[in-house]
Write a protein that holds these residues in place. Sequence first.
Motif, mmCIF file in Angstrom:
data_model
loop_
_atom_site.group_PDB
_atom_site.id
_atom_site.type_symbol
_atom_site.label_atom_id
_atom_site.label_comp_id
_atom_site.label_asym_id
_atom_site.label_seq_id
_atom_site.Cartn_x
_atom_site.Cartn_y
_atom_site.Cartn_z
ATOM 1 N N THR A 226 -12.420 -19.157 84.598
ATOM 2 C CA THR A 226 -11.807 -17.848 84.393
ATOM 3 C C THR A 226 -12.421 -17.226 83.152
ATOM 4 O O THR A 226 -12.593 -17.914 82.140
ATOM 5 N N VAL A 227 -12.756 -15.965 83.231
ATOM 6 C CA VAL A 227 -13.254 -15.225 82.066
ATOM 7 C C VAL A 227 -12.257 -14.117 81.775
ATOM 8 O O VAL A 227 -11.936 -13.309 82.646
ATOM 9 N N LEU A 228 -11.741 -14.114 80.549
ATOM 10 C CA LEU A 228 -10.744 -13.131 80.143
ATOM 11 C C LEU A 228 -11.305 -12.259 79.028
ATOM 12 O O LEU A 228 -11.650 -12.773 77.962
ATOM 13 N N PRO A 229 -11.385 -10.948 79.223
ATOM 14 C CA PRO A 229 -11.804 -10.090 78.127
ATOM 15 C C PRO A 229 -10.606 -9.790 77.217
ATOM 16 O O PRO A 229 -9.501 -9.562 77.691
ATOM 17 N N VAL A 230 -10.821 -9.831 75.923
ATOM 18 C CA VAL A 230 -9.800 -9.468 74.947
ATOM 19 C C VAL A 230 -10.319 -8.236 74.220
ATOM 20 O O VAL A 230 -11.274 -8.313 73.454
ATOM 21 N N SER A 231 -9.693 -7.108 74.483
ATOM 22 C CA SER A 231 -10.153 -5.832 73.931
ATOM 23 C C SER A 231 -9.647 -5.642 72.514
ATOM 24 O O SER A 231 -8.503 -5.964 72.193
ATOM 25 N N PHE A 232 -10.514 -5.117 71.649
ATOM 26 C CA PHE A 232 -10.132 -4.784 70.279
ATOM 27 C C PHE A 232 -10.030 -3.272 70.095
ATOM 28 O O PHE A 232 -10.032 -2.776 68.984
ATOM 29 N N PHE B 35 -14.900 -12.257 74.907
ATOM 30 C CA PHE B 35 -14.679 -12.850 76.221
ATOM 31 C C PHE B 35 -14.265 -14.295 76.021
ATOM 32 O O PHE B 35 -14.936 -15.047 75.328
ATOM 33 N N ILE B 36 -13.167 -14.672 76.638
ATOM 34 C CA ILE B 36 -12.691 -16.055 76.589
ATOM 35 C C ILE B 36 -12.969 -16.656 77.961
ATOM 36 O O ILE B 36 -12.530 -16.128 78.980
ATOM 37 N N ARG B 37 -13.712 -17.741 77.962
ATOM 38 C CA ARG B 37 -14.088 -18.396 79.210
ATOM 39 C C ARG B 37 -13.418 -19.755 79.274
ATOM 40 O O ARG B 37 -13.539 -20.563 78.355
ATOM 41 N N VAL B 38 -12.684 -20.009 80.353
ATOM 42 C CA VAL B 38 -12.022 -21.287 80.576
ATOM 43 C C VAL B 38 -12.692 -21.910 81.798
ATOM 44 O O VAL B 38 -12.744 -21.306 82.864
ATOM 45 N N VAL B 39 -13.230 -23.111 81.616
ATOM 46 C CA VAL B 39 -13.995 -23.781 82.668
ATOM 47 C C VAL B 39 -13.400 -25.164 82.903
ATOM 48 O O VAL B 39 -13.127 -25.899 81.960
ATOM 49 N N ILE C 48 -12.559 -24.406 76.410
ATOM 50 C CA ILE C 48 -12.302 -22.993 76.161
ATOM 51 C C ILE C 48 -13.370 -22.502 75.202
ATOM 52 O O ILE C 48 -13.510 -23.028 74.103
ATOM 53 N N ASN C 49 -14.121 -21.509 75.601
ATOM 54 C CA ASN C 49 -15.164 -20.930 74.755
ATOM 55 C C ASN C 49 -14.823 -19.483 74.449
ATOM 56 O O ASN C 49 -14.390 -18.758 75.334
ATOM 57 N N THR C 50 -15.023 -19.078 73.224
ATOM 58 C CA THR C 50 -14.900 -17.677 72.865
ATOM 59 C C THR C 50 -16.267 -17.257 72.373
ATOM 60 O O THR C 50 -16.766 -17.790 71.392
ATOM 61 N N LYS D 208 -1.185 -15.601 77.634
ATOM 62 C CA LYS D 208 -0.708 -16.238 78.849
ATOM 63 C C LYS D 208 -1.598 -15.817 80.005
ATOM 64 O O LYS D 208 -1.908 -14.650 80.163
ATOM 65 N N HIS D 209 -2.018 -16.808 80.786
ATOM 66 C CA HIS D 209 -2.824 -16.544 81.968
ATOM 67 C C HIS D 209 -2.686 -17.734 82.887
ATOM 68 O O HIS D 209 -2.608 -18.867 82.430
ATOM 69 N N LYS D 210 -2.638 -17.475 84.170
ATOM 70 C CA LYS D 210 -2.511 -18.587 85.118
ATOM 71 C C LYS D 210 -3.826 -19.346 85.202
ATOM 72 O O LYS D 210 -4.867 -18.765 85.483
ATOM 73 N N LEU D 211 -3.771 -20.621 84.917
ATOM 74 C CA LEU D 211 -4.952 -21.478 84.991
ATOM 75 C C LEU D 211 -4.621 -22.642 85.908
ATOM 76 O O LEU D 211 -3.697 -23.398 85.649
ATOM 77 N N ALA D 212 -5.339 -22.757 86.980
ATOM 78 C CA ALA D 212 -5.055 -23.817 87.945
ATOM 79 C C ALA D 212 -5.955 -25.021 87.707
ATOM 80 O O ALA D 212 -7.093 -24.886 87.300
#
Length: 191
Positions: free
Chosen positions: A73-79, A60-64, A13-15, A2-6
Amino acid sequence: MKHKLAYLSGNMINTTLSGRMYQSGWYAQLRACPTKQDIDEDYTLNFTVPIYEPLPLQYFIRVVSDILLGSQTVLPVSFGHLMLPEKYPPPTELLDLQPLPVTALRNPAYEALYRDFKHFNPVQTQVFTVLYNSDDNVLVAAPTGSGKTICVEFSILRNHQEGPDSILRAVYIAPVSGTMIGRRNLEILLA
């Protein structure tokens, strides 16, 4: 996640990891002009990406947005705390059971099929109860020459013992034609 995307409308969506794209997709918002409520609403995006060994520190998940310039928005997903299951789960241990006598079949006609030996081997002994006395689904994976053909016969005999009025249908596909050589007695019994 979940993340706010306006202002989502046809967004990609790129990973990526090391500049390599592992997943790409489009998410479309139904309204052409977003309202304030749309901007404050949470959106849930579900997708699957591969994880390779050695485990990376993060993706890194990038939403453009393809409509609004500079809206990304760039969201890091830590492992760092990710726990993966074992790569190859251990097989079921072969229990140290007393060899099961052929008389466990409790049917003289069935016992006659196995007159060449007095006891079943360890693999056959371990799976006998579930194959011969229940209707449960079973997967038996054992090395070549470990008696899997006889395990199949336990299931066939289980169906046959339901009674002469019951309809018995069994298809056994053997990878090698030689597997069924000598099993003609079983065919005659079931006919």
